[in-house]
Write an enzyme that holds these catalytic residues in place. Structure first.
Site, PDB file in Angstrom:
ATOM      1  N   CYS A  31      37.372   7.040  22.551  1.00 42.95           N
ATOM      2  CA  CYS A  31      38.191   7.870  23.430  1.00 42.95           C
ATOM      3  C   CYS A  31      37.771   7.699  24.890  1.00 42.95           C
ATOM      4  O   CYS A  31      36.885   6.906  25.211  1.00 42.95           O
ATOM      5  CB  CYS A  31      38.072   9.332  22.980  1.00 42.95           C
TER       6      CYS A  31
ATOM      7  N   LYS B 204      36.125   9.264  27.660  1.00 45.20           N
ATOM      8  CA  LYS B 204      34.800   9.319  28.285  1.00 45.20           C
ATOM      9  C   LYS B 204      33.763   8.582  27.454  1.00 45.20           C
ATOM     10  O   LYS B 204      32.652   8.326  27.919  1.00 45.20           O
ATOM     11  CB  LYS B 204      34.357  10.772  28.509  1.00 45.20           C
TER      12      LYS B 204
ATOM     13  N   GLU C  43      41.301  17.599  33.467  1.00 46.05           N
ATOM     14  CA  GLU C  43      42.508  16.820  33.757  1.00 46.05           C
ATOM     15  C   GLU C  43      43.730  17.727  33.816  1.00 46.05           C
ATOM     16  O   GLU C  43      43.842  18.692  33.050  1.00 46.05           O
ATOM     17  CB  GLU C  43      42.716  15.754  32.683  1.00 46.05           C
TER      18      GLU C  43
ATOM     19  N   SER D 144      44.924  12.935  33.816  1.00 45.13           N
ATOM     20  CA  SER D 144      44.859  12.097  32.627  1.00 45.13           C
ATOM     21  C   SER D 144      45.494  10.758  32.934  1.00 45.13           C
ATOM     22  O   SER D 144      46.333  10.638  33.835  1.00 45.13           O
ATOM     23  CB  SER D 144      45.629  12.783  31.492  1.00 45.13           C
TER      24      SER D 144
END
Length: 565
Positions: free
Chosen positions: A127, A129, A451, A477
């Protein structure tokens, strides 16, 4: 003369030091024999956890990788680090943990690898991060390393239309204004995510996976190979050979990652129309690798690199479509041939970029619309713009696809939280010509710099994408599109000008001159400074409290290591 190659230069301490008998005793307990004690040990770290489609399959890849390591006469040891689902936490207090999770990931990898004396590392992120966190941790260890991207998700489908995660966010805005029925809304939610893999557009995960491949830290095709494709398993099968070659030649990440390879990686991500989060993570990666690189370097690249990827969120296609036309290497071959990439950069194959791309066919523009030619680009200059002005004296990051124009002037509608803004949008209180201001959501102020995908998705769903702008000291995002500016620094909590904006103020954003301006006098600004509301949220304990005290500004990549450059 036979060269004496030392493969186990780090694990040798635990396996052969006569003063560490307990270490050997514990290694025997893991299933090793006397012969195994002389083999190199490879840490295999994944961000596996079951609660997120981006990550739920990573343990399968990790086990396959271990088989490859062991087949090549090495010892593979699996371990895990954490992950946070951006898509699931979006718009909730949980989103505050998304960016801070990057630091936990890097810290945990550094801790395990250095403490356990592993000789090499295979990182398997899934994903958003996960990817920079894994890379930063790997860089800190200084061990030969390769990253395997978990892969992108396949598209969903409803009524013969392709769906992805952003479809679900935007569906709510459409339902609220009566564009779709509740039944259609529920079906879109059910069918948006059909299986494992990271969100399918050129959102943050795929932006950073292509960045990794162009950087030279993955094998070719890793970024464009879908999670469900058998080639992803084949990639794991090959990894043992390549990591052993890196051990043999002692090729560490810092021999691969330098200013030239970083420039290559940004070029590819920008050409594809990648996420603004790229800026945050590049700054943090460069700081970790001791490479002098700042937002003005990114600004210079944005002037040189046209956007040629017709990919969501602003375009039409997904990562699965990149895979169908030949994968990331076919784009890299094109950019190399056109002089936009440095082909001399080293990669984890032990070869240079140009050597990896020798057998890759040239891209065809006749039978696909996913990638445009550089001579007829979607946008002549990069979509990521670095803006300065009285609102952002230390910089801000805009994502301008050109579809909503390049300049916007409007009246401020100010919110001190994302939740307040979301409610206003869904209650139709935002009007054409508004500049939505969401503040106190920066790295210190939120804390965690969440985000703003929910408000931007609601804006798009409500049909206001080309009629309003949104600015924030938070971030966006990779799924965000519209006229948006984030990463405004200084942030409101630090006393930035964004804290002084009032409803009905005039704000001008110029993505051609790269300026963002609050149209009031210096005298009025000084007057407002005297009554500024410096909001601070007291967190008595926990990780976010520690993070808010350690984190640097967005223009420094939100790192928690504040060493001077």
């Amino acid at each position: 003369m036979v060269e004496n190659i030392v493969y186990n230069r780090y694990s040798y301490t635990l396996t052969n030091d006569e003063y560490l008998p307990a270490s050997r005793a514990m290694l025997y307990a893991t299933g090793l024999n006397s012969k195994d004690l002389n083999k190199p040990q490879i840490g295999i770290v994944s961000n596996w956890y079951e609660g997120n489609p981006c990550n739920m399959h990573l343990n399968i890849l990790s086990k396959q990788t271990k088989k490859s390591i062991n087949k090549n006469d090495m010892i593979g040891y699996q371990f895990n680090t954490i992950g946070v689902s951006d898509g699931m936490t979006m718009g909730t207090p949980g989103m505050k943990y998304s960016l801070p999770s990057r630091e936990i990931i890097a810290d945990s990898i550094e801790s395990v690898v250095k403490a356990q004396h592993y000789d090499g590392i295979i990182g398997i992120p899934g994903c958003d991060k996960n990817i920079p966190g894994v890379l930063m941790g790997i860089i800190r260890t200084g061990r030969p390393s390769i990253i395997i991207y978990g892969g992108s998700i396949e598209s969903g489908k409803y009524k013969d239309k392709k769906l992805n995660i952003v479809s679900a966010f935007e569906a709510l805005g459409k339902k609220k204004i009566g564009k779709i029925s509740n039944s259609e809304y529920q079906n879109i939610i059910k069918k948006s995510c059909p299986g494992p893999g990271a969100c399918g557009g050129m959102y943050t995960a795929n932006t950073l996976s292509t960045f990794l491949e162009a950087l030279g830290m993955t094998l070719p095709f890793s970024s464009s190979c879908l999670a469900s494709n058998l080639n992803k398993t084949y990639e794991c099968d090959k990894i043992g050979f390549y990591i052993k070659e890196l051990l043999k030649k002692q090729i560490t990440p810092k021999k691969i990652i330098n200013k030239s390879s970083i420039t290559n990686a940004i070029t590819v991500s920008m050409a594809l129309g990648g996420s603004t989060n790229l800026v945050l993570h590049v700054l943090a990666i460069c700081k970790t690798a001791n490479i002098k690189f700042n937002i003005d370097n990114i600004k210079e690249l944005a002037e040189k690199v046209p956007m040629i990827g017709n990919l969501k969120p602003s375009g039409k296609y997904l990562m699965e479509d990149i895979e169908k036309i030949g994968g990331t290497p076919i784009l890299m071959k094109y950019l190399l041939n056109e002089g936009l990439l440095n082909g001399d950069c080293l990669t984890v194959t032990g070869k240079q970029i140009k050597e990896n791309l020798e057998c890759i066919p040239n891209i065809s523009f006749d039978n696909q619309k996913v990638i445009s030619t550089l001579y007829k680009p979607i946008q002549k200059k990069g979509h990521i713009r670095i803006l300065y002005g009285n609102i952002a004296p230390n910089g801000a990051v805009a994502k301008i696809s050109g579809k909503e124009g390049h300049c916007f002037k409007g009246t401020a509608k100010v919110f001190d939280s994302e939740l307040e803004a979301n409610k206003a949008i869904l209650k139709n209180k935002i009007k054409s010509g508004n500049v939505i201001v969401i503040r106190y959501v920066g790295p210190q102020g939120s804390p965690g710099m969440p985000e703003m995908l929910k408000p931007t998705s609601y804006i798009m769903g409500a049909g206001l994408g080309d009629k309003v702008a949104l600015i924030t000291d938070g971030r966006f995002s990779g799924g965000t599109h519209g006229f948006v500016v984030g990463h405004i620094t200084p942030e409101a909590t630090s006393g930035g000008v964004i804290a002084l904006i009032e409803d009905k103020d005039i704000i001008k954003i110029d993505a051609i001159k790269n300026i963002i301006t609050l149209k009031i006098s210096k005298k009025e600004l000084q007057k407002r400074y005297k009554k500024i509301n410096k909001k601070t949220k007291k967190l008595e304990q926990g990780y976010l409290s520690k993070y808010s005290q350690l984190v640097a500004s967005a223009t420094e990549g939100c790192i928690t290591d504040k060493r001077k450059k």
